[in-house]
Design a protein around this motif. Structure first.
Motif, PDB file in Angstrom:
ATOM      1  N   GLY A  93      42.967 -33.124   3.022  1.00  0.00           N
ATOM      2  CA  GLY A  93      41.784 -32.815   2.242  1.00  0.00           C
ATOM      3  C   GLY A  93      41.885 -31.453   1.599  1.00  0.00           C
ATOM      4  N   SER A  94      41.557 -31.372   0.310  1.00  0.00           N
ATOM      5  CA  SER A  94      41.512 -30.105  -0.413  1.00  0.00           C
ATOM      6  C   SER A  94      40.061 -29.705  -0.617  1.00  0.00           C
ATOM      7  N   GLU A 148      43.856 -34.072   9.389  1.00  0.00           N
ATOM      8  CA  GLU A 148      43.341 -34.867   8.276  1.00  0.00           C
ATOM      9  C   GLU A 148      43.697 -34.159   6.974  1.00  0.00           C
ATOM     10  N   GLN A 154      34.157 -33.532   7.551  1.00  0.00           N
ATOM     11  CA  GLN A 154      35.568 -33.372   7.905  1.00  0.00           C
ATOM     12  C   GLN A 154      35.811 -32.008   8.553  1.00  0.00           C
ATOM     13  N   THR A 156      37.231 -32.506   0.197  1.00  0.00           N
ATOM     14  CA  THR A 156      36.867 -32.425   1.603  1.00  0.00           C
ATOM     15  C   THR A 156      35.367 -32.604   1.762  1.00  0.00           C
ATOM     16  N   ALA A 193      41.139 -27.799   5.884  1.00  0.00           N
ATOM     17  CA  ALA A 193      40.448 -27.589   7.157  1.00  0.00           C
ATOM     18  C   ALA A 193      41.431 -27.525   8.317  1.00  0.00           C
TER      19      ALA A 193
END
Length: 256
Positions: free
Chosen positions: A97-98, A95, A106, A102, A153
């Motif tokens: 996401g920063s 996935e 998550q 995020t 992540a």
């Protein structure tokens, strides 16, 4: 390489690298236990394996993030074959996401799938692998070896897989169990699409991969499958604790 008579358990076997790995091990004579969530896809993979290897694989429909399912995977495999020689921890998710967008949800979702479930299944498998002096191959990522923005992540989870691999290699060496990981670069599967890329974005991503991978292209699942089989085989009898890039040189570049 020859896996005749060897029992090989593969998670995430219904698509992508897992499916290609199952088919390749079938061609090498392995007895297969195949796990996945997609019933239709898993059955198709099992049928292909049977047509190639002339042996019907065991299929286990399971969600590895659920403890009871993970236990059932191992119990079903041992009940069916009575032994285990190779564990391939392949199942995983990606996935984007920063740190700015995020969420803890998550983080938990990615780590439960990519790390915790692998940890649990390996715990259950080790007593049987000790008896056979078996092998473990974990499917990590080039993202475990170097950092990429926007996949926080996921990057962390694959670094954890590599550390898990190295620790296990040291812990289990005296039991003659070898533990290694493969670290694929961009491989043409559904992983990125499932991670949120639409068709247009995915095509642009593949085009960019031609530039970021020194060999000039993304990889295919069969190339990773052959590396997994090598690491699990007697041909790699003196190899343990290795995080092996299968990435067309991606890990060695400075390009993002």
């Amino acid at each position: 390489m020859n896996f005749t008579g060897k029992v090989v358990l593969i998670t995430g076997a219904s698509s992508g690298i897992g499916a290609a790995t199952a088919v390749y091990f079938a061609s090498l004579g392995a007895k297969l236990s195949l796990c996945g969530r997609n019933v239709e896809n898993l059955n198709k993979v099992a049928d292909k394996c049977e047509s190639i290897g002339k042996m019907k694989p065991l299929t286990v429909i399971a969600d590895i993030t659920k403890e009871e399912d993970t236990k059932r995977i191992m119990e079903s495999t041992i009940a069916h074959y009575s032994t285990l020689n190779v564990l391939i921890n392949n199942a995983g998710i990606l996935e984007t996401g920063s740190i700015e967008n995020t969420s803890l949800e998550q983080f938990d979702r990615i780590f439960n799938t990519n790390v915790r479930s692998l940890y649990h299944l390996t715990m259950l498998a080790v007593p049987f692998l000790i008896k056979t002096e078996g092998a473990i191959v974990n499917v990590s990522s080039v993202n475990g070896l170097r950092s990429f923005p926007g996949l926080l992540a996921y990057n962390m989870s694959k670094s954890a897989v590599d550390q898990f691999t190295n620790c296990l290699a040291l812990e289990l060496a005296s039991k003659k169990i070898r533990v290694n990981s493969v670290n694929p670069g961009v491989i043409i599967t559904e992983l990125q699409k499932r991670g949120g890329l639409d068709e247009d974005a995915y095509n642009k991503f593949l085009d960019r991969s031609n530039e970021t991978h020194p060999l000039g292209r993304p990889g295919n699942p069969e190339e990773v499958a052959r590396t997994i089989a090598f690491l699990a085989s007697d041909d790699a009898s003196f190899i343990t604790g290795v995080n092996l890039p299968v990435d067309g040189g991606r890990h060695a570049t400075c390009l993002r």
